[in-house]
Enzyme design. Structure first.
Site, PDB file in Angstrom:
ATOM      1  N   ASP A  56       0.715  -1.263   0.041  1.00  0.00           N
ATOM      2  CA  ASP A  56       0.172   0.061  -0.029  1.00  0.00           C
ATOM      3  C   ASP A  56       0.998   1.205  -0.069  1.00  0.00           C
ATOM      4  O   ASP A  56       1.579   1.394   0.835  1.00  0.00           O
ATOM      5  CB  ASP A  56      -0.881  -0.112   1.332  1.00  0.00           C
ATOM      6  CG  ASP A  56      -1.732   1.323   1.632  1.00  0.00           C
ATOM      7  OD1 ASP A  56      -2.067   1.977   0.417  1.00  0.00           O
ATOM      8  OD2 ASP A  56      -2.061   1.616   2.558  1.00  0.00           O
ATOM      9  N   ASN A  58      -0.682   4.377  -0.650  1.00  0.00           N
ATOM     10  CA  ASN A  58      -1.386   5.538  -0.500  1.00  0.00           C
ATOM     11  C   ASN A  58      -2.064   5.848   0.774  1.00  0.00           C
ATOM     12  O   ASN A  58      -2.977   6.648   1.067  1.00  0.00           O
ATOM     13  CB  ASN A  58      -2.460   6.012  -1.671  1.00  0.00           C
ATOM     14  CG  ASN A  58      -3.347   4.916  -1.711  1.00  0.00           C
ATOM     15  OD1 ASN A  58      -3.374   3.989  -0.928  1.00  0.00           O
ATOM     16  ND2 ASN A  58      -4.260   5.023  -2.622  1.00  0.00           N
ATOM     17  N   ASP A  60      -4.230   3.883   2.416  1.00  0.00           N
ATOM     18  CA  ASP A  60      -5.852   3.439   2.762  1.00  0.00           C
ATOM     19  C   ASP A  60      -5.918   1.921   3.184  1.00  0.00           C
ATOM     20  O   ASP A  60      -7.050   1.508   3.309  1.00  0.00           O
ATOM     21  CB  ASP A  60      -6.473   3.705   1.523  1.00  0.00           C
ATOM     22  CG  ASP A  60      -6.007   2.939   0.283  1.00  0.00           C
ATOM     23  OD1 ASP A  60      -5.150   2.117   0.315  1.00  0.00           O
ATOM     24  OD2 ASP A  60      -6.624   3.140  -0.823  1.00  0.00           O
ATOM     25  N   ASP A  64      -1.871  -1.339  -4.051  1.00  0.00           N
ATOM     26  CA  ASP A  64      -2.160  -0.550  -5.141  1.00  0.00           C
ATOM     27  C   ASP A  64      -1.250  -0.889  -6.079  1.00  0.00           C
ATOM     28  O   ASP A  64      -0.080  -1.384  -5.994  1.00  0.00           O
ATOM     29  CB  ASP A  64      -2.526   0.928  -4.694  1.00  0.00           C
ATOM     30  CG  ASP A  64      -1.257   1.478  -3.715  1.00  0.00           C
ATOM     31  OD1 ASP A  64      -0.018   1.093  -4.178  1.00  0.00           O
ATOM     32  OD2 ASP A  64      -1.516   2.006  -2.884  1.00  0.00           O
ATOM     33  N   ASP A 237     -10.371 -16.757 -15.635  1.00  0.00           N
ATOM     34  CA  ASP A 237     -10.918 -17.230 -14.456  1.00  0.00           C
ATOM     35  C   ASP A 237     -12.019 -18.170 -14.827  1.00  0.00           C
ATOM     36  O   ASP A 237     -12.819 -18.007 -15.956  1.00  0.00           O
ATOM     37  CB  ASP A 237     -11.637 -16.083 -13.829  1.00  0.00           C
ATOM     38  CG  ASP A 237     -12.277 -15.971 -12.463  1.00  0.00           C
ATOM     39  OD1 ASP A 237     -11.673 -16.294 -11.575  1.00  0.00           O
ATOM     40  OD2 ASP A 237     -13.538 -15.972 -12.358  1.00  0.00           O
ATOM     41  N   GLU A 304      -8.394 -21.532 -15.597  1.00  0.00           N
ATOM     42  CA  GLU A 304      -8.682 -21.934 -14.405  1.00  0.00           C
ATOM     43  C   GLU A 304      -9.777 -22.810 -14.659  1.00  0.00           C
ATOM     44  O   GLU A 304     -11.130 -22.520 -14.907  1.00  0.00           O
ATOM     45  CB  GLU A 304      -9.099 -20.692 -13.409  1.00  0.00           C
ATOM     46  CG  GLU A 304      -9.347 -21.378 -12.132  1.00  0.00           C
ATOM     47  CD  GLU A 304     -10.275 -20.564 -11.277  1.00  0.00           C
ATOM     48  OE1 GLU A 304     -10.113 -20.284 -10.136  1.00  0.00           O
ATOM     49  OE2 GLU A 304     -11.076 -19.703 -11.622  1.00  0.00           O
TER      50      GLU A 304
END
Ligand code: NOJ
Length: 577
Positions: A56, A58, A60, A64, A237, A304
């Site tokens: 992370d 930023n 939060d 990211d 997926d 998958e």
């Protein structure tokens, strides 16, 4: 012609020749590179990043894209060649990105398109590849396509999803008995249309209708959007669910609760009619044609699907036609840590995925229990499994954090943010704790452990990470393990580097060393031209006499390795001279 002119002409001709030669050489070079690159995916090593939990930047508490960029050198130095990133496009995040509301926009939580472009450029600058996670089977129920489709039975996208009238007097009973992969019923009622829509996974993930050519074209254009950007391929997926039985016939009962390699079962139901339909295999061929449009570099497809190797193979090669390049071979994940079991497994892989196909070697992902936890916390077993994963024939996939041994973090169902946990929150926790498989996928998605500061360096100390970090972060973290030559992380580094400079371990033939194999030992050769390597894995807790003589030991999982024995859970890689 005067002398000067003559010289000028000669000069020009000379220059032209030089230019011509340079041009030809560069063409040869480009061609050679292309020839070399075509099969890059066969010899690569893949690291899966779950962006929410990686790094992370930023503040939060959520990972990211910028975080991924900042950690690229970590992966490069470790020796990985390819990264696969779980979805980061726009999504209501009810299934953390696997519920997409816009396929061609980045979720603001993760960054911007500009940042993605920078990421891709930085990946390529390092000579690495990037695989994009493409969720084709379903969208979010918040996608504009679905909103339109659900608005009436006559709108232009009315049959973009799988709609069906309900049964019973009022049409409110499900159209058939199908179960979804997550255990729930596979049909959800839409009051607007007074019809049911089909969902192979969770109710907020309606399945697209691939019998409609417009849907296929729209999705192939999504693929082209990312291919045009330069991504090196797709992880597909739940590709096993792309088609359903066209008559929507009921599924037959099964004696099992959960899937096995022989039967795709969900809650005592064999999901014969909603998974692995014939058309799914030809769909793979069509998709392959899309990636083959890109002749400048090979774009790879990895699917998958659950199922037996014999079935999985059909995604890659069906009736002589190439489709996907790889499929995940999930049987390895829950395979008991026993020499005989691995022996059988690898024989199966070789039987169904011999050249020109390539097996995958997968021990975990963002849906399954953390590997080290499965192995009872044993670093020795993990090192042995890693040696197997990077030396057997196949493409190894590492789920982030496996390289340092992040354990499963117990998070009770009631506190789960994962949609599966929310769905199952009424189950008795005691029962859930007994299961080896996690029903709360938060448990295997907790943040990466970078160092021993608060929040393990995943986010700043004053921020609350979206999921708790593993309590053991003081010992289990990248920084600490980097400085310990005997750590799991440094074992990964050694084997990755050795593999990358040993073509036989990437592309060599595979042969079980049957005379060395036993209940305790798994042993095999990798050979390329006149280079031959032997891998011997003692998968037992006892010392075993070493029957190999000669050769040069390149790696052992144990620091105190001996010549005459294999220590408990010791693996050796030997160059035969
Ligand atoms: C499989 C993915 O791995 C999982 O995380 C996701 O929830 C389902 N597919 C639905 O997209």
């Amino acid at each position: 012609m005067g002398i000067k002119n003559h010289l000028e002409v000669e000069n020009k001709t000379g220059k032209a020749w030089i230019l011509f030669l340079c041009f030809s050489c560069s063409l040869l070079f480009v061609n050679a590179q292309q020839a070399e690159n075509k099969d890059w995916w066969k010899s690569t090593t893949v690291y899966q990043i779950y962006p929410r939990s990686f790094y992370d930047t930023n503040g939060d508490g959520i990972g990211d894209i910028k975080g991924i960029i900042e950690k690229l050198d970590y992966l490069k130095n470790l020796g990985y060649e390819t990264i696969w990133i779980s979805p980061f496009t726009e999504s209501p995040q009810r299934d953390f990105g696997y519920d997409i509301s816009n396929y061609t926009a980045i979720s603001p939580q993760y960054g911007t398109m500009q940042l993605f472009d920078t990421l891709l450029q930085q990946v390529h600058k390092r000579g690495m590849k990037l695989i994009f996670d493409l969720v084709m089977n379903h969208t979010s129920d918040q996608h504009e396509w679905f909103k339109e489709s659900a608005s009436s039975r006559t709108n232009p996208k009315a049959d973009w999803y799988v709609w069906k009238n309900g049964k019973g007097k009022n049409g409110t009973k499900r159209p058939n008995n199908w179960r979804a992969m997550s255990g729930n019923w596979a049909w959800t009622y839409s009051p607007e249309r007074k019809q049911f829509y089909y969902n192979a996974f969770l109710p907020f993930q309606p399945d697209l209708n691939y019998n409609n050519p417009a849907v296929k074209e729209a999705m192939f254009n999504v693929a082209r959007f990312w291919l045009n950007k330069g991504v090196d391929g797709f992880r597909l997926d739940i590709i096993s669910a792309i088609y359903e039985d066209s008559l929507l016939r009921n599924n037959p009962p099964s004696g099992r609760l959960t899937p096995s390699d022989k039967s795709l079962t969900i809650f005592f139901q064999h999901v014969k009619n909603n998974f692995l339909q014939e058309k799914s295999f030809s769909f793979s061929t069509e998709l392959r044609q899309v990636t083959d449009e890109y002749t400048n570099s090979k774009r790879v497809l990895v699917g998958e699907s659950h199922g037996a190797e014999k079935t999985l193979r059909r995604f890659c090669l069906d009736a002589g036609k190439p489709g996907l390049d790889m499929v995940f071979m999930f049987n390895a994940i829950s395979m008991p840590f026993k020499a005989k079991k691995y022996h059988k497994m690898i024989e199966n892989f070789e039987q169904y995925f011999a050249e020109p196909l390539m097996p995958t070697l997968v021990f975990s992902n963002h849906d399954r229990t953390r590997t080290i936890t499965r192995l009872g916390g044993s670093v020795a077993k993990r090192k042995l499994q890693t040696l197997f994963q990077f030396t057997a024939r196949g493409v190894p996939f590492t789920y982030f954090g496996e390289e340092i041994g992040i354990p499963k973090v117990r998070i009770p169902l009631k506190q789960g943010q994962d949609a599966i946990a929310i769905q199952n929150k009424k189950l008795p926790q005691g029962l859930v704790d007994l299961s080896k498989e996690t029903l709360n996928r938060d448990e295997c998605r907790t943040p990466m452990l970078w160092n021993n500061s608060a929040n393990a360096g995943f986010c700043s100390p004053e921020v609350k990470p979206w999921l708790p970090t593993a309590k053991s972060y003081a010992e289990i973290n990248v920084e600490t393990q980097e400085s310990d030559s005997n750590s799991l992380l440094n074992f990964y580094r050694n084997i990755l580097h050795l593999r990358s400079k040993t073509p036989a371990l990437q592309d060599g033939t595979f042969e079980l060393a049957k005379n060395l194999c036993s209940n305790k030992i798994l042993a095999y050769y990798r050979t390329l031209r006149n280079e031959k390597y032997l891998v011997v894995l003692n998968m037992s807790k006892s010392k075993v006499k070493n029957k190999i003589s000669g050769g040069k030991q390149l790696i052992s999982t144990h620091r105190n390795s001996e010549n005459t024995t294999l220590l408990p859970y010791e693996g050796k890689l030997i160059k035969i001279e």
